[in-house]
Design a protein around this motif. Sequence first.
Motif, PDB file in Angstrom:
ATOM      1  N   PRO A 139      -3.386  20.275   4.735  1.00  0.00           N
ATOM      2  CA  PRO A 139      -2.382  19.810   5.704  1.00  0.00           C
ATOM      3  C   PRO A 139      -2.830  18.614   6.530  1.00  0.00           C
ATOM      4  O   PRO A 139      -1.994  17.891   7.073  1.00  0.00           O
ATOM      5  CB  PRO A 139      -2.147  21.041   6.591  1.00  0.00           C
ATOM      6  N   ASP A 140      -4.147  18.384   6.641  1.00  0.00           N
ATOM      7  CA  ASP A 140      -4.639  17.292   7.491  1.00  0.00           C
ATOM      8  C   ASP A 140      -5.135  16.081   6.714  1.00  0.00           C
ATOM      9  O   ASP A 140      -5.640  15.130   7.314  1.00  0.00           O
ATOM     10  CB  ASP A 140      -5.779  17.802   8.386  1.00  0.00           C
ATOM     11  N   ILE A 141      -5.000  16.102   5.384  1.00  0.00           N
ATOM     12  CA  ILE A 141      -5.529  14.988   4.598  1.00  0.00           C
ATOM     13  C   ILE A 141      -4.689  13.734   4.839  1.00  0.00           C
ATOM     14  O   ILE A 141      -3.463  13.786   4.884  1.00  0.00           O
ATOM     15  CB  ILE A 141      -5.568  15.349   3.091  1.00  0.00           C
ATOM     16  N   ILE A 142      -5.359  12.606   5.044  1.00  0.00           N
ATOM     17  CA  ILE A 142      -4.678  11.333   5.298  1.00  0.00           C
ATOM     18  C   ILE A 142      -5.214  10.263   4.352  1.00  0.00           C
ATOM     19  O   ILE A 142      -6.351  10.337   3.894  1.00  0.00           O
ATOM     20  CB  ILE A 142      -4.835  10.863   6.762  1.00  0.00           C
ATOM     21  N   ARG A 143      -4.373   9.273   4.072  1.00  0.00           N
ATOM     22  CA  ARG A 143      -4.755   8.174   3.194  1.00  0.00           C
ATOM     23  C   ARG A 143      -4.097   6.879   3.662  1.00  0.00           C
ATOM     24  O   ARG A 143      -3.033   6.880   4.274  1.00  0.00           O
ATOM     25  CB  ARG A 143      -4.320   8.449   1.744  1.00  0.00           C
ATOM     26  N   TYR A 144      -4.767   5.757   3.338  1.00  0.00           N
ATOM     27  CA  TYR A 144      -4.158   4.439   3.493  1.00  0.00           C
ATOM     28  C   TYR A 144      -3.339   4.156   2.239  1.00  0.00           C
ATOM     29  O   TYR A 144      -3.753   4.490   1.128  1.00  0.00           O
ATOM     30  CB  TYR A 144      -5.217   3.350   3.650  1.00  0.00           C
ATOM     31  N   PHE A 145      -2.166   3.535   2.422  1.00  0.00           N
ATOM     32  CA  PHE A 145      -1.307   3.257   1.270  1.00  0.00           C
ATOM     33  C   PHE A 145      -0.836   1.812   1.254  1.00  0.00           C
ATOM     34  O   PHE A 145      -0.686   1.173   2.295  1.00  0.00           O
ATOM     35  CB  PHE A 145      -0.070   4.159   1.297  1.00  0.00           C
ATOM     36  N   MET A 146      -0.580   1.317   0.045  1.00  0.00           N
ATOM     37  CA  MET A 146       0.052   0.014  -0.138  1.00  0.00           C
ATOM     38  C   MET A 146       0.851   0.074  -1.433  1.00  0.00           C
ATOM     39  O   MET A 146       0.646   0.958  -2.270  1.00  0.00           O
ATOM     40  CB  MET A 146      -0.983  -1.103  -0.208  1.00  0.00           C
ATOM     41  N   THR A 147       1.783  -0.848  -1.576  1.00  0.00           N
ATOM     42  CA  THR A 147       2.562  -0.914  -2.813  1.00  0.00           C
ATOM     43  C   THR A 147       1.764  -1.663  -3.878  1.00  0.00           C
ATOM     44  O   THR A 147       0.815  -2.393  -3.568  1.00  0.00           O
ATOM     45  CB  THR A 147       3.897  -1.635  -2.587  1.00  0.00           C
ATOM     46  N   ILE A 148       2.165  -1.485  -5.124  1.00  0.00           N
ATOM     47  CA  ILE A 148       1.488  -2.189  -6.218  1.00  0.00           C
ATOM     48  C   ILE A 148       1.572  -3.709  -6.043  1.00  0.00           C
ATOM     49  O   ILE A 148       0.554  -4.404  -6.166  1.00  0.00           O
ATOM     50  CB  ILE A 148       2.060  -1.750  -7.588  1.00  0.00           C
ATOM     51  N   PRO A 149       2.772  -4.270  -5.739  1.00  0.00           N
ATOM     52  CA  PRO A 149       2.823  -5.727  -5.529  1.00  0.00           C
ATOM     53  C   PRO A 149       1.915  -6.191  -4.392  1.00  0.00           C
ATOM     54  O   PRO A 149       1.320  -7.267  -4.469  1.00  0.00           O
ATOM     55  CB  PRO A 149       4.301  -5.984  -5.201  1.00  0.00           C
ATOM     56  N   GLU A 150       1.791  -5.389  -3.321  1.00  0.00           N
ATOM     57  CA  GLU A 150       0.897  -5.758  -2.221  1.00  0.00           C
ATOM     58  C   GLU A 150      -0.552  -5.789  -2.680  1.00  0.00           C
ATOM     59  O   GLU A 150      -1.306  -6.714  -2.349  1.00  0.00           O
ATOM     60  CB  GLU A 150       1.038  -4.748  -1.082  1.00  0.00           C
ATOM     61  N   ALA A 151      -0.951  -4.759  -3.416  1.00  0.00           N
ATOM     62  CA  ALA A 151      -2.329  -4.698  -3.895  1.00  0.00           C
ATOM     63  C   ALA A 151      -2.658  -5.914  -4.740  1.00  0.00           C
ATOM     64  O   ALA A 151      -3.715  -6.537  -4.603  1.00  0.00           O
ATOM     65  CB  ALA A 151      -2.539  -3.407  -4.699  1.00  0.00           C
ATOM     66  N   VAL A 152      -1.720  -6.277  -5.591  1.00  0.00           N
ATOM     67  CA  VAL A 152      -1.935  -7.432  -6.463  1.00  0.00           C
ATOM     68  C   VAL A 152      -1.921  -8.731  -5.657  1.00  0.00           C
ATOM     69  O   VAL A 152      -2.692  -9.655  -5.931  1.00  0.00           O
ATOM     70  CB  VAL A 152      -0.865  -7.450  -7.576  1.00  0.00           C
ATOM     71  N   SER A 153      -1.051  -8.793  -4.654  1.00  0.00           N
ATOM     72  CA  SER A 153      -1.033  -9.965  -3.784  1.00  0.00           C
ATOM     73  C   SER A 153      -2.390 -10.174  -3.133  1.00  0.00           C
ATOM     74  O   SER A 153      -2.883 -11.296  -3.016  1.00  0.00           O
ATOM     75  CB  SER A 153       0.038  -9.801  -2.700  1.00  0.00           C
ATOM     76  N   LEU A 154      -2.990  -9.079  -2.697  1.00  0.00           N
ATOM     77  CA  LEU A 154      -4.317  -9.147  -2.083  1.00  0.00           C
ATOM     78  C   LEU A 154      -5.350  -9.674  -3.071  1.00  0.00           C
ATOM     79  O   LEU A 154      -6.181 -10.523  -2.739  1.00  0.00           O
ATOM     80  CB  LEU A 154      -4.737  -7.760  -1.589  1.00  0.00           C
ATOM     81  N   VAL A 155      -5.292  -9.176  -4.292  1.00  0.00           N
ATOM     82  CA  VAL A 155      -6.243  -9.611  -5.312  1.00  0.00           C
ATOM     83  C   VAL A 155      -6.108 -11.116  -5.566  1.00  0.00           C
ATOM     84  O   VAL A 155      -7.097 -11.850  -5.634  1.00  0.00           O
ATOM     85  CB  VAL A 155      -6.023  -8.819  -6.619  1.00  0.00           C
ATOM     86  N   LEU A 156      -4.863 -11.576  -5.703  1.00  0.00           N
ATOM     87  CA  LEU A 156      -4.642 -13.002  -5.942  1.00  0.00           C
ATOM     88  C   LEU A 156      -5.079 -13.849  -4.751  1.00  0.00           C
ATOM     89  O   LEU A 156      -5.686 -14.913  -4.902  1.00  0.00           O
ATOM     90  CB  LEU A 156      -3.162 -13.262  -6.243  1.00  0.00           C
ATOM     91  N   GLN A 157      -4.758 -13.366  -3.563  1.00  0.00           N
ATOM     92  CA  GLN A 157      -5.147 -14.114  -2.365  1.00  0.00           C
ATOM     93  C   GLN A 157      -6.670 -14.165  -2.231  1.00  0.00           C
ATOM     94  O   GLN A 157      -7.234 -15.181  -1.817  1.00  0.00           O
ATOM     95  CB  GLN A 157      -4.554 -13.443  -1.127  1.00  0.00           C
ATOM     96  N   ALA A 158      -7.331 -13.063  -2.588  1.00  0.00           N
ATOM     97  CA  ALA A 158      -8.792 -13.038  -2.528  1.00  0.00           C
ATOM     98  C   ALA A 158      -9.390 -14.114  -3.418  1.00  0.00           C
ATOM     99  O   ALA A 158     -10.367 -14.775  -3.050  1.00  0.00           O
ATOM    100  CB  ALA A 158      -9.313 -11.662  -2.948  1.00  0.00           C
TER     101      ALA A 158
END
Length: 620
Positions: free
Chosen positions: A482-501
């Motif tokens: 019940p207490d598990i938490i995660r950071y999330f992003m969409t697939i296009p966002e993840a890829v945007s980050l990779v390209l920007q990197a």
Amino acid sequence: MKDIYKYMDKKLIVRRSFLILLDILVMNFASLCAIVTRFDFRIAGVPLEYSEAVIRYAPLYTAITIVIFFIFRLYHSLWRYASIEEMTNVIYACTITALFNYIGMKLFNIHVPRSFYPLNLLFLICFVSGSRFFYRTLRMMNNRYRMDKQKHIMIIGAGEAASAIIKEITTSKYLDGKIVCAIDDNKSKIGSYIQGVKIVGSRYDIKSSVEKYTVTDIIIAIPSSSKKELKPILDICKETNCSLKILPGMYQIINNQISVSKLRNVEIEDLIGRDIIELDTESIMNYVSNKVVMVTGGGGSIGSELCRQIVKHKPKQLIIVDIYENNAYDIQQELINLYPELDLVVLIASVRNTNRMEYIFKAYRPELVYHAAAHKHVPLMEVSPNEAIKNNVFGTLKLVKASDKYGVKKFVQISTDKAVNPTNIMGASKRICEMIIQTYNNRSNTEFVAVRFGNVLGSNGSVIPLFKKQILQGGPVTVTHPDIIRYFMTIPEAVSLVLQAGAFAKGGEIFVLDMGEPVRIAELANNLIRLSGFTPGRDIAIEYIGLRPGEKLFEELLLDEEGLQDTANKMIHIGKPIPLDEEKFLQDLEELYMEVICESDNIKEIVHQIVPTYIEKSEI
């Protein structure tokens, strides 16, 4: 098909015949009403000579009227589409009919009171037009009755977008629904009307208004609002159990594209409440355009989206490498259809195969490499740790060496937040990959960088597809804790980050995304159940099954030793490299390789020596 046309022709003939018969009754009834009206509505008061004259002239009157009605195409129109134009034709036809009948009565020496002619014309127009519009009225009443029993729609927002949506739904005969109320936070608008729909309150009145107006569907028409601004409204809406739809974005208004067809379902991404990363497309274009680009794992969730975004920047050649032929085939066909001019090469290969990688790099000479091929499923890797190390660590090492040897300009490694203080072998293997990137960046002309991000919504094996499948099966939806938490992003966002990197890379960096607030998985499950039209706990149960092997309650994006350095994109940061004894690290890798090919049972212990921050969950 001929039978269908014959059926349609028969149906049209029947409909037209019925309309002619109705007109015969209507036109003669109009004559009767005209003569009776002339004598103060008393049938007994009508002189016999006048009534006989009207009856004697009726057959000719009927024939003339029907011919004129045909000329004015009154039997070619569809009742359901009766309009002002139809009404105009009726008036013209009836007026011409009255004129011809006046002449006919004079020619045949048939005497009626002079007031009969205008009264007859008046009744004829009223009865004929009334018959034409009566069906439409019945249809509208039927539609309203049907809508009252079906969709009751609430519009959130009272601006231009909402006005356009309300107008389309209200006037369209194809859309099954009725707008019953509108919501807007502007207090000056509350109590007023937009396109005839009352604005009944602010966001705080959504729940009460849903009950009051028996709302079944909610449309959010505030395209100018950011996701962060929309999240509190969506949080209220999802508690109503109504179907939710949303208008995508502000550009719809600018391009005059506001319509019901642009509405989409509210997705779980909307409830995370973080704006999409903005890309510096010009800088990406500069380093991708006219380059030979290789994507490993190009058929996977991240890899395939990388390919989709890369091709928009016109690479000289795109090389997709994947071990899974079905995935590779799917992205190949998609890109061929969308970009027929693209120089595309799709290769089936394993990054673990040294000779195969050597051949590919030598033959195609990639200038940019995006390494997305990896084993990523935490529980599966826990029971097969040797495979995680073979594929993730030594697959990466072989690619890095080939990139160095054949002069790759940039190498971007896809990493994960699970590499930070890892409690599972998958995360530890990814941390070793980051260390390989750091080490070889100092020994090569190639710029090696890593990109670290959290969970990706909708990727293969991620929690969202699993939840959706469980919901379709009727539940229960399984959450580990019940207490598990995660950071999330969409697939296009993840890829945007990779390209920007890749655009920002100077070599040796670990790029980290500012992913906003972490999301509680239990809340994610609740939201998804509600968005699917069910009530958590009543329709679909949520079951807590305990943390899986190697899993921890929360993930981190930075090691304690790493600081953050800003980039031109405020949502992308750089973690400072941690000092590393590179010679010892390379020696440790050789020893790890010997152990892993011998299928050692002590792989986790050896990995712990290389990654001191790796501690198995059972030891915590």
